[in-house]
Design a protein around this motif. Structure first.
Motif, PDB file in Angstrom:
ATOM      1  N   ALA A 124     -98.954  52.170  64.095  1.00  0.00           N
ATOM      2  CA  ALA A 124     -99.336  51.037  64.941  1.00  0.00           C
ATOM      3  C   ALA A 124     -98.106  50.211  65.311  1.00  0.00           C
ATOM      4  CB  ALA A 124    -100.361  50.171  64.230  1.00  0.00           C
ATOM      5  N   LEU A 125     -97.175  50.054  64.385  1.00  0.00           N
ATOM      6  CA  LEU A 125     -95.951  49.303  64.666  1.00  0.00           C
ATOM      7  C   LEU A 125     -95.098  50.015  65.716  1.00  0.00           C
ATOM      8  CD1 LEU A 125     -94.138  46.897  64.029  1.00  0.00           C
ATOM      9  CD2 LEU A 125     -93.101  48.278  62.205  1.00  0.00           C
ATOM     10  N   VAL A 126     -94.969  51.328  65.589  1.00  0.00           N
ATOM     11  CA  VAL A 126     -94.202  52.104  66.578  1.00  0.00           C
ATOM     12  C   VAL A 126     -94.867  51.998  67.943  1.00  0.00           C
ATOM     13  CG1 VAL A 126     -93.463  54.429  67.243  1.00  0.00           C
ATOM     14  CG2 VAL A 126     -93.225  53.693  64.874  1.00  0.00           C
ATOM     15  N   SER A 127     -96.184  52.090  67.982  1.00  0.00           N
ATOM     16  CA  SER A 127     -96.909  51.967  69.251  1.00  0.00           C
ATOM     17  C   SER A 127     -96.709  50.582  69.869  1.00  0.00           C
ATOM     18  CB  SER A 127     -98.403  52.217  69.038  1.00  0.00           C
ATOM     19  OG  SER A 127     -98.622  53.522  68.601  1.00  0.00           O
ATOM     20  N   PHE A 141     -94.888  49.751  73.324  1.00  0.00           N
ATOM     21  CA  PHE A 141     -95.588  48.948  74.322  1.00  0.00           C
ATOM     22  C   PHE A 141     -94.710  47.791  74.802  1.00  0.00           C
ATOM     23  CE2 PHE A 141     -98.102  45.110  75.149  1.00  0.00           C
ATOM     24  CZ  PHE A 141     -98.786  45.514  76.282  1.00  0.00           C
ATOM     25  N   CYS A 142     -94.062  47.112  73.855  1.00  0.00           N
ATOM     26  CA  CYS A 142     -93.179  45.986  74.224  1.00  0.00           C
ATOM     27  C   CYS A 142     -92.002  46.461  75.061  1.00  0.00           C
ATOM     28  CB  CYS A 142     -92.685  45.270  72.969  1.00  0.00           C
ATOM     29  SG  CYS A 142     -93.964  44.309  72.154  1.00  0.00           S
ATOM     30  N   GLN A 143     -91.449  47.621  74.720  1.00  0.00           N
ATOM     31  CA  GLN A 143     -90.340  48.163  75.498  1.00  0.00           C
ATOM     32  C   GLN A 143     -90.798  48.479  76.923  1.00  0.00           C
ATOM     33  OE1 GLN A 143     -88.834  52.000  74.221  1.00  0.00           O
ATOM     34  NE2 GLN A 143     -86.740  51.299  74.551  1.00  0.00           N
ATOM     35  N   GLY A 144     -91.951  49.113  77.044  1.00  0.00           N
ATOM     36  CA  GLY A 144     -92.495  49.404  78.369  1.00  0.00           C
ATOM     37  C   GLY A 144     -92.849  48.147  79.138  1.00  0.00           C
ATOM     38  N   LEU A 145     -93.382  47.148  78.431  1.00  0.00           N
ATOM     39  CA  LEU A 145     -93.718  45.878  79.070  1.00  0.00           C
ATOM     40  C   LEU A 145     -92.463  45.196  79.615  1.00  0.00           C
ATOM     41  CD1 LEU A 145     -95.958  43.798  79.711  1.00  0.00           C
ATOM     42  CD2 LEU A 145     -95.448  42.752  77.499  1.00  0.00           C
ATOM     43  N   GLY A 146     -91.389  45.188  78.830  1.00  0.00           N
ATOM     44  CA  GLY A 146     -90.140  44.591  79.293  1.00  0.00           C
ATOM     45  C   GLY A 146     -89.593  45.288  80.524  1.00  0.00           C
ATOM     46  N   LEU A 181     -87.582  33.748  89.501  1.00  0.00           N
ATOM     47  CA  LEU A 181     -87.534  35.203  89.387  1.00  0.00           C
ATOM     48  C   LEU A 181     -86.427  35.650  88.433  1.00  0.00           C
ATOM     49  CD1 LEU A 181     -88.130  36.202  93.092  1.00  0.00           C
ATOM     50  CD2 LEU A 181     -89.714  36.398  91.193  1.00  0.00           C
ATOM     51  N   ALA A 182     -85.309  34.960  88.475  1.00  0.00           N
ATOM     52  CA  ALA A 182     -84.209  35.296  87.563  1.00  0.00           C
ATOM     53  C   ALA A 182     -84.625  35.071  86.112  1.00  0.00           C
ATOM     54  CB  ALA A 182     -82.972  34.462  87.899  1.00  0.00           C
ATOM     55  N   ARG A 183     -85.384  34.011  85.867  1.00  0.00           N
ATOM     56  CA  ARG A 183     -85.890  33.786  84.504  1.00  0.00           C
ATOM     57  C   ARG A 183     -86.825  34.912  84.074  1.00  0.00           C
ATOM     58  NH1 ARG A 183     -85.983  28.581  86.337  1.00  0.00           N
ATOM     59  NH2 ARG A 183     -88.212  28.611  86.753  1.00  0.00           N
ATOM     60  N   GLY A 184     -87.649  35.393  84.983  1.00  0.00           N
ATOM     61  CA  GLY A 184     -88.535  36.515  84.677  1.00  0.00           C
ATOM     62  C   GLY A 184     -87.759  37.772  84.343  1.00  0.00           C
ATOM     63  N   LEU A 185     -86.689  38.013  85.078  1.00  0.00           N
ATOM     64  CA  LEU A 185     -85.844  39.171  84.789  1.00  0.00           C
ATOM     65  C   LEU A 185     -85.168  39.013  83.428  1.00  0.00           C
ATOM     66  CD1 LEU A 185     -84.278  39.760  88.298  1.00  0.00           C
ATOM     67  CD2 LEU A 185     -85.897  41.235  87.114  1.00  0.00           C
ATOM     68  N   ARG A 186     -84.769  37.807  83.101  1.00  0.00           N
ATOM     69  CA  ARG A 186     -84.143  37.557  81.798  1.00  0.00           C
ATOM     70  C   ARG A 186     -85.122  37.846  80.668  1.00  0.00           C
ATOM     71  NH1 ARG A 186     -82.878  32.162  82.075  1.00  0.00           N
ATOM     72  NH2 ARG A 186     -81.370  32.730  83.649  1.00  0.00           N
ATOM     73  N   TRP A 187     -86.374  37.416  80.821  1.00  0.00           N
ATOM     74  CA  TRP A 187     -87.379  37.669  79.787  1.00  0.00           C
ATOM     75  C   TRP A 187     -87.685  39.162  79.673  1.00  0.00           C
ATOM     76  CZ3 TRP A 187     -88.583  34.746  75.944  1.00  0.00           C
ATOM     77  CH2 TRP A 187     -88.432  33.365  76.059  1.00  0.00           C
ATOM     78  N   GLY A 188     -87.735  39.860  80.807  1.00  0.00           N
ATOM     79  CA  GLY A 188     -87.972  41.302  80.779  1.00  0.00           C
ATOM     80  C   GLY A 188     -86.860  42.036  80.048  1.00  0.00           C
ATOM     81  N   MET A 189     -85.606  41.657  80.319  1.00  0.00           N
ATOM     82  CA  MET A 189     -84.473  42.314  79.658  1.00  0.00           C
ATOM     83  C   MET A 189     -84.447  41.983  78.172  1.00  0.00           C
ATOM     84  SD  MET A 189     -81.914  44.315  79.659  1.00  0.00           S
ATOM     85  CE  MET A 189     -81.593  44.672  81.365  1.00  0.00           C
ATOM     86  N   THR A 190     -84.738  40.742  77.822  1.00  0.00           N
ATOM     87  CA  THR A 190     -84.764  40.356  76.407  1.00  0.00           C
ATOM     88  C   THR A 190     -85.818  41.152  75.654  1.00  0.00           C
ATOM     89  OG1 THR A 190     -84.017  38.136  76.987  1.00  0.00           O
ATOM     90  CG2 THR A 190     -85.032  38.414  74.829  1.00  0.00           C
ATOM     91  N   LEU A 191     -87.003  41.245  76.215  1.00  0.00           N
ATOM     92  CA  LEU A 191     -88.072  42.007  75.572  1.00  0.00           C
ATOM     93  C   LEU A 191     -87.704  43.479  75.449  1.00  0.00           C
ATOM     94  CD1 LEU A 191     -90.929  41.880  74.392  1.00  0.00           C
ATOM     95  CD2 LEU A 191     -91.798  42.242  76.713  1.00  0.00           C
ATOM     96  N   LEU A 192     -87.114  44.042  76.491  1.00  0.00           N
ATOM     97  CA  LEU A 192     -86.709  45.445  76.472  1.00  0.00           C
ATOM     98  C   LEU A 192     -85.668  45.711  75.390  1.00  0.00           C
ATOM     99  CD1 LEU A 192     -86.770  48.245  78.166  1.00  0.00           C
ATOM    100  CD2 LEU A 192     -84.600  47.394  79.016  1.00  0.00           C
ATOM    101  N   ALA A 197     -87.421  51.485  84.010  1.00  0.00           N
ATOM    102  CA  ALA A 197     -88.878  51.615  83.931  1.00  0.00           C
ATOM    103  C   ALA A 197     -89.273  53.091  83.857  1.00  0.00           C
ATOM    104  CB  ALA A 197     -89.539  50.944  85.133  1.00  0.00           C
ATOM    105  N   TYR A 198     -88.704  53.896  84.708  1.00  0.00           N
ATOM    106  CA  TYR A 198     -89.015  55.324  84.681  1.00  0.00           C
ATOM    107  C   TYR A 198     -88.553  55.962  83.375  1.00  0.00           C
ATOM    108  CZ  TYR A 198     -90.870  56.060  89.347  1.00  0.00           C
ATOM    109  OH  TYR A 198     -91.691  56.063  90.444  1.00  0.00           O
ATOM    110  N   LEU A 199     -87.406  55.564  82.878  1.00  0.00           N
ATOM    111  CA  LEU A 199     -86.887  56.098  81.620  1.00  0.00           C
ATOM    112  C   LEU A 199     -87.768  55.679  80.449  1.00  0.00           C
ATOM    113  CD1 LEU A 199     -84.450  57.745  80.639  1.00  0.00           C
ATOM    114  CD2 LEU A 199     -83.254  55.612  80.272  1.00  0.00           C
ATOM    115  N   THR A 200     -88.199  54.435  80.439  1.00  0.00           N
ATOM    116  CA  THR A 200     -89.042  53.934  79.358  1.00  0.00           C
ATOM    117  C   THR A 200     -90.403  54.631  79.333  1.00  0.00           C
ATOM    118  OG1 THR A 200     -87.957  51.791  79.481  1.00  0.00           O
ATOM    119  CG2 THR A 200     -90.075  51.854  78.379  1.00  0.00           C
ATOM    120  N   PHE A 201     -90.955  54.884  80.501  1.00  0.00           N
ATOM    121  CA  PHE A 201     -92.251  55.559  80.571  1.00  0.00           C
ATOM    122  C   PHE A 201     -92.116  57.077  80.581  1.00  0.00           C
ATOM    123  CE2 PHE A 201     -93.306  51.364  82.423  1.00  0.00           C
ATOM    124  CZ  PHE A 201     -94.206  50.972  81.447  1.00  0.00           C
TER     125      PHE A 201
END
Length: 167
Positions: free
Chosen positions: A3-6, A10-15, A50-61, A126-130
């Motif tokens: 479950a932790l790996v999943s 999921f978080c990596q894909g979400l980012g 939008l730049a803040r959104g990109l920052r959050w996406g990269m941080t999560l990734l 995104a393509y690499l993560t998925f």
């Protein structure tokens, strides 16, 4: 532990998904902002959001990628992520996005090239993560990224020429 790996995957894909969607939204917002030939204060605030959104996406990734390495080590997975080509491609492209974003903010790279690099890199992530990219060597991945960047550079240049106000 599964479950932790999943959850980490999921978080990596979400980012990566957040970043890819925000970069498209950013390009559309830029097209709208440039329609009148100048960017005013409200449009600048929108682009900053939008730049803040990109920052959050990269941080999560990046945090999810790090957590994936730690979890793989903790469960003693037979194949560690650091021995996989896709992991190093993901890290290199992530660092490229960070560098290009910094260079764009400091005007050390042209906007056309920087935005094409960032756009391509986010979608590549995104393509690499998925796991939607074909299995290639590290050099093959880099070559594929360079060709994709050239194609998106041309497409974005053409799209911007259609939006730019006529003199």
């Amino acid at each position: 532990m599964t479950a932790l790996v999943s959850f980490v995957l999921f978080c990596q894909g979400l980012g990566a998904g957040i970043g890819a969607c925000m970069v498209v939204w950013g390009e559309l917002a830029y097209f709208k902002a440039m329609h009148d030939g100048r960017i005013d204060r409200a449009e600048r605030a929108h682009l900053d959001a939008l730049a803040r959104g990109l920052r959050w996406g990269m941080t999560l990734l990046l945090l999810a990628s790090f957590a994936l390495v730690v979890v793989a080590y903790a469960i003693q997975a037979p194949v560690q992520p650091v021995f996989v080509v896709a992991y190093w491609t993901l890290m290199l492209i992530s660092l490229l996005i960070i560098y290009v974003s910094w260079a764009l903010s400091r005007k050390r790279i042209s906007f056309a090239l920087g935005s094409a690099l960032a756009f391509t890199a986010w979608w590549f992530l995104a393509y690499l993560t998925f796991d939607l990219l074909p299995p290639l060597s590290f050099g093959g991945m880099i070559f594929f990224f360079v060709v994709a960047t050239a194609i998106f550079y041309a497409l974005l240049h053409y799209a911007r020429s259609l939006v730019r106000p006529r003199a």
